[in-house]
Design a protein around this motif. Structure first.
Motif, PDB file in Angstrom:
ATOM      1  N   LEU A 185       0.782  -1.258   0.076  1.00 49.49           N
ATOM      2  CA  LEU A 185       0.174   0.103  -0.020  1.00 49.49           C
ATOM      3  C   LEU A 185       0.908   1.357  -0.044  1.00 49.49           C
ATOM      4  CD1 LEU A 185      -2.702  -0.947   2.490  1.00 49.49           C
ATOM      5  CD2 LEU A 185      -2.816  -0.937   0.108  1.00 49.49           C
ATOM      6  N   PHE A 186       2.020   0.897   0.731  1.00 50.84           N
ATOM      7  CA  PHE A 186       2.762   2.269   0.827  1.00 50.84           C
ATOM      8  C   PHE A 186       3.452   2.656  -0.524  1.00 50.84           C
ATOM      9  CE2 PHE A 186       7.221   4.329   1.444  1.00 50.84           C
ATOM     10  CZ  PHE A 186       6.628   5.289   2.111  1.00 50.84           C
ATOM     11  N   VAL A 187       3.910   1.412  -1.048  1.00 43.24           N
ATOM     12  CA  VAL A 187       4.501   1.952  -2.438  1.00 43.24           C
ATOM     13  C   VAL A 187       3.568   2.020  -3.532  1.00 43.24           C
ATOM     14  CG1 VAL A 187       5.770   0.498  -4.390  1.00 43.24           C
ATOM     15  CG2 VAL A 187       6.254   0.038  -2.219  1.00 43.24           C
ATOM     16  N   GLY A 188       2.274   1.734  -3.366  1.00 42.42           N
ATOM     17  CA  GLY A 188       1.235   2.089  -4.212  1.00 42.42           C
ATOM     18  C   GLY A 188       0.978   3.737  -4.016  1.00 42.42           C
ATOM     19  N   ALA A 189       0.559   3.955  -2.786  1.00 43.03           N
ATOM     20  CA  ALA A 189       0.594   5.447  -2.504  1.00 43.03           C
ATOM     21  C   ALA A 189       1.984   6.426  -2.842  1.00 43.03           C
ATOM     22  CB  ALA A 189       0.472   5.303  -0.940  1.00 43.03           C
ATOM     23  N   SER A 227       1.323  -0.960  -6.157  1.00 45.91           N
ATOM     24  CA  SER A 227       0.905  -1.949  -5.061  1.00 45.91           C
ATOM     25  C   SER A 227       0.808  -3.488  -5.724  1.00 45.91           C
ATOM     26  CB  SER A 227      -0.571  -1.871  -4.374  1.00 45.91           C
ATOM     27  OG  SER A 227      -1.242  -1.670  -5.429  1.00 45.91           O
ATOM     28  N   ILE A 228       0.189  -3.705  -6.869  1.00 44.19           N
ATOM     29  CA  ILE A 228       0.157  -4.910  -7.512  1.00 44.19           C
ATOM     30  C   ILE A 228       1.276  -5.445  -8.149  1.00 44.19           C
ATOM     31  CG2 ILE A 228      -1.022  -6.329  -9.111  1.00 44.19           C
ATOM     32  CD1 ILE A 228      -3.647  -4.621  -8.964  1.00 44.19           C
ATOM     33  N   GLY A 229       2.067  -4.451  -8.551  1.00 47.05           N
ATOM     34  CA  GLY A 229       3.388  -4.668  -8.933  1.00 47.05           C
ATOM     35  C   GLY A 229       4.281  -5.411  -8.033  1.00 47.05           C
ATOM     36  N   VAL A 230       4.420  -4.635  -6.746  1.00 44.33           N
ATOM     37  CA  VAL A 230       5.231  -5.182  -5.742  1.00 44.33           C
ATOM     38  C   VAL A 230       4.696  -6.578  -5.290  1.00 44.33           C
ATOM     39  CG1 VAL A 230       6.114  -4.865  -3.415  1.00 44.33           C
ATOM     40  CG2 VAL A 230       5.786  -2.997  -4.991  1.00 44.33           C
ATOM     41  N   PHE A 231       3.318  -6.552  -5.304  1.00 38.09           N
ATOM     42  CA  PHE A 231       2.551  -7.737  -4.948  1.00 38.09           C
ATOM     43  C   PHE A 231       3.029  -9.117  -5.792  1.00 38.09           C
ATOM     44  CE2 PHE A 231      -1.163 -10.642  -5.721  1.00 38.09           C
ATOM     45  CZ  PHE A 231      -1.211 -11.167  -4.349  1.00 38.09           C
ATOM     46  N   VAL A 285      -4.603 -11.537   0.616  1.00 29.81           N
ATOM     47  CA  VAL A 285      -3.748 -10.222   0.316  1.00 29.81           C
ATOM     48  C   VAL A 285      -4.493  -9.509  -0.981  1.00 29.81           C
ATOM     49  CG1 VAL A 285      -1.559  -9.035  -0.358  1.00 29.81           C
ATOM     50  CG2 VAL A 285      -1.748 -10.709   1.562  1.00 29.81           C
ATOM     51  N   MET A 286      -4.554 -10.476  -1.854  1.00 34.24           N
ATOM     52  CA  MET A 286      -5.323 -10.298  -3.136  1.00 34.24           C
ATOM     53  C   MET A 286      -6.516  -9.549  -3.093  1.00 34.24           C
ATOM     54  SD  MET A 286      -4.126 -10.201  -6.069  1.00 34.24           S
ATOM     55  CE  MET A 286      -4.648  -9.141  -7.359  1.00 34.24           C
ATOM     56  N   ILE A 314      -7.973  -8.097  -0.385  1.00 30.72           N
ATOM     57  CA  ILE A 314      -7.568  -6.753   0.304  1.00 30.72           C
ATOM     58  C   ILE A 314      -7.281  -5.818  -0.800  1.00 30.72           C
ATOM     59  CG2 ILE A 314      -6.630  -5.459   1.935  1.00 30.72           C
ATOM     60  CD1 ILE A 314      -6.440  -7.932   3.807  1.00 30.72           C
ATOM     61  N   LEU A 315      -6.445  -6.156  -1.417  1.00 27.10           N
ATOM     62  CA  LEU A 315      -5.790  -5.337  -2.655  1.00 27.10           C
ATOM     63  C   LEU A 315      -7.215  -4.858  -3.245  1.00 27.10           C
ATOM     64  CD1 LEU A 315      -2.487  -6.046  -3.715  1.00 27.10           C
ATOM     65  CD2 LEU A 315      -3.292  -4.120  -2.660  1.00 27.10           C
ATOM     66  N   ILE A 316      -8.058  -5.969  -3.655  1.00 23.55           N
ATOM     67  CA  ILE A 316      -9.081  -5.845  -4.726  1.00 23.55           C
ATOM     68  C   ILE A 316     -10.135  -4.763  -4.057  1.00 23.55           C
ATOM     69  CG2 ILE A 316     -11.024  -6.950  -5.647  1.00 23.55           C
ATOM     70  CD1 ILE A 316      -9.412  -9.224  -6.572  1.00 23.55           C
ATOM     71  N   VAL A 317     -10.328  -5.180  -2.860  1.00 28.74           N
ATOM     72  CA  VAL A 317     -11.282  -4.259  -1.900  1.00 28.74           C
ATOM     73  C   VAL A 317     -11.062  -2.854  -2.033  1.00 28.74           C
ATOM     74  CG1 VAL A 317     -11.938  -3.524   0.294  1.00 28.74           C
ATOM     75  CG2 VAL A 317     -12.116  -5.959  -0.481  1.00 28.74           C
ATOM     76  N   ILE A 318      -9.717  -2.482  -1.799  1.00 32.52           N
ATOM     77  CA  ILE A 318      -9.149  -1.179  -1.839  1.00 32.52           C
ATOM     78  C   ILE A 318      -9.336  -0.545  -3.260  1.00 32.52           C
ATOM     79  CG2 ILE A 318      -7.258   0.174  -1.744  1.00 32.52           C
ATOM     80  CD1 ILE A 318      -6.430  -1.709   0.439  1.00 32.52           C
ATOM     81  N   LEU A 319      -8.953  -1.438  -4.177  1.00 34.09           N
ATOM     82  CA  LEU A 319      -9.263  -0.894  -5.564  1.00 34.09           C
ATOM     83  C   LEU A 319     -10.703  -0.518  -6.084  1.00 34.09           C
ATOM     84  CD1 LEU A 319      -6.457  -2.486  -7.807  1.00 34.09           C
ATOM     85  CD2 LEU A 319      -6.651  -0.074  -7.131  1.00 34.09           C
ATOM     86  N   MET A 320     -11.517  -1.531  -5.709  1.00 30.03           N
ATOM     87  CA  MET A 320     -12.987  -1.303  -5.939  1.00 30.03           C
ATOM     88  C   MET A 320     -13.392  -0.094  -5.195  1.00 30.03           C
ATOM     89  SD  MET A 320     -14.387  -3.891  -7.664  1.00 30.03           S
ATOM     90  CE  MET A 320     -16.071  -4.134  -6.801  1.00 30.03           C
ATOM     91  N   VAL A 321     -13.176   0.089  -3.967  1.00 29.45           N
ATOM     92  CA  VAL A 321     -13.568   1.383  -3.242  1.00 29.45           C
ATOM     93  C   VAL A 321     -13.093   2.394  -3.962  1.00 29.45           C
ATOM     94  CG1 VAL A 321     -13.635   2.688  -1.157  1.00 29.45           C
ATOM     95  CG2 VAL A 321     -13.838   0.303  -1.137  1.00 29.45           C
ATOM     96  N   ARG A 322     -12.006   2.680  -4.423  1.00 28.54           N
ATOM     97  CA  ARG A 322     -11.438   3.984  -4.988  1.00 28.54           C
ATOM     98  C   ARG A 322     -11.932   4.000  -6.283  1.00 28.54           C
ATOM     99  NH1 ARG A 322      -5.694   5.581  -4.321  1.00 28.54           N
ATOM    100  NH2 ARG A 322      -6.992   7.433  -5.127  1.00 28.54           N
ATOM    101  N   ILE A 323     -12.235   2.879  -7.217  1.00 32.72           N
ATOM    102  CA  ILE A 323     -12.878   3.213  -8.253  1.00 32.72           C
ATOM    103  C   ILE A 323     -14.304   3.751  -8.364  1.00 32.72           C
ATOM    104  CG2 ILE A 323     -13.577   2.255 -10.479  1.00 32.72           C
ATOM    105  CD1 ILE A 323     -11.145   0.082 -10.110  1.00 32.72           C
ATOM    106  N   GLY A 324     -14.889   2.941  -7.445  1.00 33.30           N
ATOM    107  CA  GLY A 324     -16.553   3.262  -7.273  1.00 33.30           C
ATOM    108  C   GLY A 324     -16.542   4.680  -6.795  1.00 33.30           C
ATOM    109  N   THR A 325     -15.792   5.130  -5.825  1.00 34.76           N
ATOM    110  CA  THR A 325     -15.945   6.509  -5.358  1.00 34.76           C
ATOM    111  C   THR A 325     -15.119   7.497  -6.522  1.00 34.76           C
ATOM    112  OG1 THR A 325     -13.712   6.281  -4.210  1.00 34.76           O
ATOM    113  CG2 THR A 325     -15.600   6.317  -2.813  1.00 34.76           C
ATOM    114  N   THR A 326     -14.380   7.165  -7.283  1.00 30.51           N
ATOM    115  CA  THR A 326     -14.147   8.171  -8.328  1.00 30.51           C
ATOM    116  C   THR A 326     -15.271   8.279  -9.183  1.00 30.51           C
ATOM    117  OG1 THR A 326     -11.792   7.261  -7.941  1.00 30.51           O
ATOM    118  CG2 THR A 326     -12.432   8.380 -10.054  1.00 30.51           C
ATOM    119  N   ILE A 327     -16.014   7.156  -9.490  1.00 29.81           N
ATOM    120  CA  ILE A 327     -17.015   7.179 -10.530  1.00 29.81           C
ATOM    121  C   ILE A 327     -18.283   8.243  -9.942  1.00 29.81           C
ATOM    122  CG2 ILE A 327     -18.784   5.996 -11.628  1.00 29.81           C
ATOM    123  CD1 ILE A 327     -16.918   3.666 -12.029  1.00 29.81           C
TER     124      ILE A 327
END
Lengths: 400, 791
Positions: free
Chosen positions: B161-165, B215-219, B232-233, B235-248
């Protein structure tokens, strides 16, 4: 003076963390190399004057931060400030075990503080400590970067090197963490090998009682006394680590009390405010806000775009506003603000929004800087750039 | 000024807000429901899949052995006899198919009831186990993954998450200024607003992409134990889903930026809606992740007990989701209600609408939860899809209306501003009235023609996607042709085919109709005495085209429906083909005429009232029909020419005409004087009230064109609009002659010099006789050809 001290101590700490993390990046190659290079990286920080300076900075920086927290008017602040505050509060409790382990580890446990010991401790014995350490690295780095960037953004030479410096900001901790992971894997591997060996030894030992074999005998040249001493040292080790844990807990407890006290004091200081001010901006926005925060903080809270390059530290002057009409008494001009206003050759109606706090009433004002202004590359070489220079022509036009 | 500008917006706002509120409330609820539907379907789908899989595998196993038996049986003659008999009797038994269907239905119902009963038992056990469930799952977890391992995976996760951020932060450093600039803009038109919002979303998605890259690259660069990787996957998917959803959602709602908001909401409403949508998205994706992880956990071991624990956890999670969704519904409703109670009559009617939709969604939510609990997944999913379709189409309809209103209104306001700037002195009540009138019949606005098309298109897309989802839920592959075995499946496929055909036809029809109607509405019949323009023929053609289109569409749709239902449309098509062929041969020239007429129209070769020349025929175009052209000769004769016969057309009435005149003047004429005189005449003619305006270039002298035996030829020319040249020529001749006369320039006349030897001695009478004789010799005795006609 205090402000300068804060910056200097912060810079010292940041430099130390950078060297430390750079050292860790070597771990990507191997654990041995990591430990071999350790003295070179730490050489500078363990000599006489710098060590003292480092310790002083480590003491001074948090204390100044706590003082600033006490004088903060509102906790509903901009996101970078929020991150800064939270990380600063979290860094200390995360750091205390680390420091105690390093400083007391040697004297109490007789363990030499090197990467092999620490990494095997963090990856095998106590993964919780590893997690804590990663968290500490992330928080410290984020905290340091926010502080550093806030300070450095106002330097005239910064825009020129910024595009090249930004990747470093991400690369250093990323590689350091990867180094931490890779070296940790090495440590796990070594530990597994060691335990395997000891298991073999034990097995061989058992066999040895009945039917001594040559190889086992040769391995077990240094037998019983060593085992006895090992048992004895294990007991001592346990006691010492308990003592260390106790020490750590004392420190953490003391820190918690300190934080609680500061928040209580702050609450007492702010209790008296419960009034409202109505602010009319020249571009038509009208907001009503509670008295207490500064004009800049109020603007940010209410989603009014407002220029603030130094994040309300009173160092850039970009947040300055002209008071058109006011029935609200603004807080008196501090020395810091006076100096900045003089540098900008402002008239009597101009104030810095990050310093001036309104009292109850109605206030008409105009933001003098466009919210999207930035330092430009075509800046003349002034040491402290005055805000007039930092606006590029486009912004001026956009504002008009 | 201010009142003028404010009036339209204020007026529009009232009508807008009513639709706006409706829109927004439904948007949120929709989001919540979409989330809900996902989460509900998550586990049951797995269950269904596994059950189907086991069934099919058992069938396969059985058939392997049975095929051998069957082979043996088929060889024996007694069986062959029996088969023959059976094939005969089966023909008689086709009528019994109905009873067979009934049996199938009965079986289905029993199976369903059994399933529900089983589920009830499961839920009962699960409910009893709720208290122990977490402990059991924790135990299981620890057996699968040691404490050290889970702590390490958290460490890893933190690093990802840190690397992604970090990547995203880096991206923000380079794009942040652009984003801020976008956000500071105040767009003045809807198009611009959408554009900016789109760019903003694009920039945000860029950041998101960087985040996932980091994040996925390091994963990916680590190797994992199975369960750890899964967790772990997830959790990463949850985070991505939430972010995509909120962006839309942020793209539409823009809770902090009023200028970029695409839906008609106030800031407070947008904030509330955004917050609760985000909450629902977070919960939903968490829910899915949890159920996925448990599925994985259960799949690793075969104990029945744990499945009950997982079920109870699932029950709890979904119950929490349901409750939160209901709370969100309440909260959003309470944000919208005060606006509706505002006292405006148009809005109070809306209060009822909100109430209705709030109730509707509450019931829908609870219903789907109950259905899910009873494990009737198919019915739940169908109910959800159908239940969502209605409010969704309402929602999008309102939204499209809002967008169109916004677009037309902004345009009108702009026009008004421009108008007021031009004549600021005339700002009176009158302009206000006209502004209001303009707003009222906004049908005139160009955008408005597309409104019905947009609506239909939206409905089409919605219905089709709903149908596709339904088909997928029911297990039919929408992209394969109907090969369903069961009766219900066939009916389903047929219905879907028919609906799709009708919808497509409807879309095409509406599009064409809107276009044709718009063209027809734009056409205004010519006033008396004026020649009709080129649109006149369009006006006759378009209705015909419209009728042809509807007939064609109707035929096509009915054919397709018949084909889907199972009619053999081959003979029909063949019959139509034969008749079409016959008609085609007979009407070959007719078709040729009509088609070439359309192309002449497109070429704009001639219009009514123009003077044209077609082969030998010439005259003024009087009228056009579908098939032929009617041309009137200037002496009254009328020619009717089929369009198919036209080869090349000469149009004499286009743009300009040059007329050249010639005068014969004696050799001793002063040419400078002549030039001056002609110039003067040209000026005079230009001033003429009757035809002066028809000149394109004035009358001017071209000097001596050629020399003849007895005189010079003076050239004069002018350029006029077509059809005016005759009158002007007449007047020009007239004036030039008069002017020359007045200035002592005589037009050359034919004269004969007869030199007579010793003429002095001749008597007068003899002289005359000689002259007469000479005259006769000189004058040619020629019959003049008829001068070409001129109108």
């Amino acid at each position: 003076m205090l402000r300068k001290l804060n910056i200097i101590s912060g810079l010292v700490l940041f430099a130390f963390i950078s060297t430390h993390l750079l050292n860790l990046t070597v771990g990507i190659v191997s654990l041995e190399l990591l430990d071999a290079t350790r003295p070179y990286f730490f050489a500078f920080w363990t000599t006489f004057p710098t060590e003292i300076i480092l310790i002083l900075a480590l003491l001074l920086h948090p204390l100044l931060g706590l003082r600033a927290l006490y004088f903060r008017n509102t906790l509903r602040i901009s996101t970078p400030d929020k991150v800064q505050l939270c990380s600063s509060l979290l860094i200390i409790p995360l750091l205390i075990p680390h420091i105690i382990a390093i400083k007391l580890g040697e004297s109490l446990l007789g363990v030499q503080a090197n990467f092999t010991v620490f990494l095997s401790y963090m990856w095998v014995d106590s993964p919780m400590a590893g997690l804590r350490q990663v968290l500490l690295v992330i928080l410290a780095w984020v905290h340091g970067c926010i502080g550093l960037l806030t300070w450095i953004k106002l330097k005239s030479w910064w825009p020129k090197i910024a595009p090249f410096a930004y990747p470093l900001v991400v690369a250093i901790p990323t590689f350091a963490l990867l180094g931490f992971v890779e070296a940790g894997r090495d440590a796990v591997h070594i530990k597994a090998l060691a335990s395997q060996q000891s298991a073999i030894l034990k097995y061989a030992n058992k066999e040895d009682d009945k039917r001594p074999s040559l190889s086992a005998a040769s391995l077990l040249e240094q037998p019983l006394e060593a085992k006895q001493s090992a048992k004895h040292s294990a007991l001592e080790y346990q006691l010492a680590s308990q003592a260390m844990a106790r020490q750590t807990n004392y420190w953490l407890f003391g820190y918690a009390i300190l934080i609680a006290l500061i928040f209580m004091a702050r609450y007492m200081r702010l209790r008296k405010y419960r009034e409202f001010v109505e602010i009319h901006y020249a571009d038509g926005a009208v907001i009503t806000a509670e008295v207490g925060p500064t004009l800049l903080e109020i603007a940010i809270l209410n989603d009014i775009p407002h220029a603030n390059l130094c994040h309300g530290k009173g160092r850039c002057g970009t947040c300055r506003v002209r008071i058109i009409q006011s029935s609200s008494r603004l807080t008196p001009i501090s020395n810091l603000e006076r100096a900045m206003l003089d540098k900008l050759h402002s008239d009597g109606q101009t104030r810095l929004a990050c310093q001036a706090g309104p009292s109850a009433g109605v206030l008409h004002l105009e933001k003098l800087m466009s919210a999207d202004l930035q330092l430009t590359n075509t800046l003349p070489n002034t040491r402290e750039p005055s805000a007039e220079l930092v606006i590029d022509q486009q912004n001026e036009r956009a504002k008009l | 000024m201010n009142t003028v500008m404010l009036l339209p917006t204020a007026k529009g706002a009232a009508s807008q807000r009513s639709s706006a509120l409706l829109t927004s409330i439904m948007l949120v609820i929709l989001c919540s429901l979409l989330g809900a539907s996902n989460s509900y379907s998550a586990t049951p789908i797995v269950a269904v899949d596994t059950s189907q899989m086991t069934a099919s595998s058992s069938v396969q196993l059985a058939s392997e052995q049975e095929i051998e038996q069957l082979k043996k049986l088929l060889v024996s003659p007694s069986i062959q006899q029996w088969l023959e008999q059976a094939s005969i009797t089966s023909a008689d038994n086709t009528a019994a198919g109905n009873s067979g269907l009934e049996d199938g239905f009965r079986d289905n119902v029993t199976w369903l009831i059994d399933k529900i009963r089983q589920r009830n038992a499961d839920i009962y056990i699960a409910w009893q186990q709720v208290g122990e469930a977490p402990q059991m799952i924790v135990n299981k977890w620890q057996s699968e993954m040691s404490n050290t391992e889970s702590l390490r995976s958290i460490t890893y996760l933190l690093i990802f998450l840190f690397v992604g951020a970090g990547f995203e932060w880096l991206y923000a450093q380079y794009t942040g200024r652009r984003l801020l600039r976008l956000e500071l803009q105040k767009p003045d038109s809807l198009k611009r607003r959408i554009k900016i919002a789109f760019y903003r979303a694009l920039l945000t998605f860029g950041g998101l992409f960087c985040f996932s890259l980091g994040s996925i690259g390091v994963f990916l660069s680590f190797k994992w134990p199975v369960l750890v990787e899964h967790v772990v996957m997830e959790i990463l998917i949850v985070i991505l889903m939430v972010r995509i959803g909120t962006t839309i959602i942020r793209f539409f709602l823009a809770p902090r930026l009023k200028e970029l908001r695409l839906v008609p909401l106030t800031t407070e409403q947008a904030k509330t809606v955004f917050f609760w949508s985000a909450v629902i998205i977070v919960l939903t994706s968490l829910n899915i992740a949890v159920s996925n992880v448990f599925d994985k956990l259960i799949s690793l071991l075969e104990a029945d007990l744990l499945s009950h624990s997982a079920l109870s956890i699932n029950l709890l999670c979904n119950l929490i989701l349901l409750l939160v969704a209901l709370i969100a519904l309440r909260r959003i409703y309470s944000v919208f209600k005060p606006c509706a109670d505002g006292g405006d009559r148009a809005l109070t009617t809306n209060a009822g609408v909100y109430k209705f939709w709030a109730g509707y969604f509450t019931i829908l939510l609870i219903l789907s939860y109950v259905l899910w609990m009873l494990n009737i997944t198919l019915i739940m999913q169908s109910a959800l899809v159908i239940g969502l379709l209605i409010p969704l189409s309402h929602l999008f309809r309102t939204w499209i209306d809002y967008l169109f209103d916004q677009a037309t209104q902004l345009n009108l306001v702009e026009e008004k501003v421009a108008a007021t700037q031009i004549d600021q002195e005339h700002v009176t009540l009158e302009t206000e009235k006209t502004a209001a009138a303009e707003l009222d019949n906004s049908d005139e606005h160009p955008y408005d023609n597309y409104r019905p098309i947009a609506r239909r298109l939206m409905r089409f897309v919605l219905v089709v996607s709903a149908l596709l989802t339904l088909m997928i839920f029911w297990g039919y592959n929408p992209f394969a042709l109907s090969n369903a075995v069961t009766v219900s499946g066939q009916v389903f496929t047929i219905v879907i085919d028919i609906i799709a055909a009708v919808l497509i036809a409807d879309l095409v029809w509406i599009w064409a109709k809107t276009y044709i109607d718009k063209r027809l509405a734009d056409y205004s019949p010519p006033e008396d005495g004026h020649a009709p323009g080129p649109e006149a023929r369009m006006a006759t053609l378009l209705p015909l085209l419209r009728t042809m289109l509807i007939v064609t569409l109707f035929a096509m749709v009915s054919f397709s429906v018949l084909a889907t239902v199972g009619f053999n449309i081959g003979p029909l098509l063949a019959g139509a083909g034969v008749i079409g062929l016959a008609i085609g041969f007979g009407a070959q020239t007719l078709v040729k005429d009509v088609v070439s007429g359309i192309f002449y129209l497109i070429d704009d070769a001639f219009r009514v009232g123009e003077y044209i020349e077609v082969g030998d025929l010439r005259g003024t175009v009087e009228s056009m029909s579908i098939r032929s052209l009617r041309v009137r000769h200037h002496r009254g004769a009328v020619h009717t020419i089929p369009f198919g016969e036209l080869k090349s057309i000469t149009n004499h009435s286009r743009d300009w005409v040059i007329m050249k005149l010639e005068f014969r003047i004696p050799f001793d004429t002063n040419m400078k004087k002549v030039k001056k005189l002609i110039k003067k005449i040209g000026k005079e003619l230009l001033q003429n009230a009757d035809f002066g305006h028809s000149f394109i270039e004035p009358l001017k002298s071209q000097g001596v064109r050629r020399m003849e035996e007895f005189n010079m030829v003076l050239g004069v020319k002018f350029m006029t609009k077509p059809g005016e040249q005759w009158v002007i020529r007449r007047e020009a001749y007239h004036q030039i002659r008069d002017t020359f006369e007045a200035n002592g320039i005589h037009l050359a006349q034919r004269n004969v010099k007869v030199e007579v030897m010793h003429g002095d001695t001749l008597a007068e009478s003899t002289k005359q006789a000689v002259a007469a004789a000479a005259q006769n010799v000189v004058d040619p005795i020629a019959v003049k050809a008829p001068i070409p006609d001129e109108p």
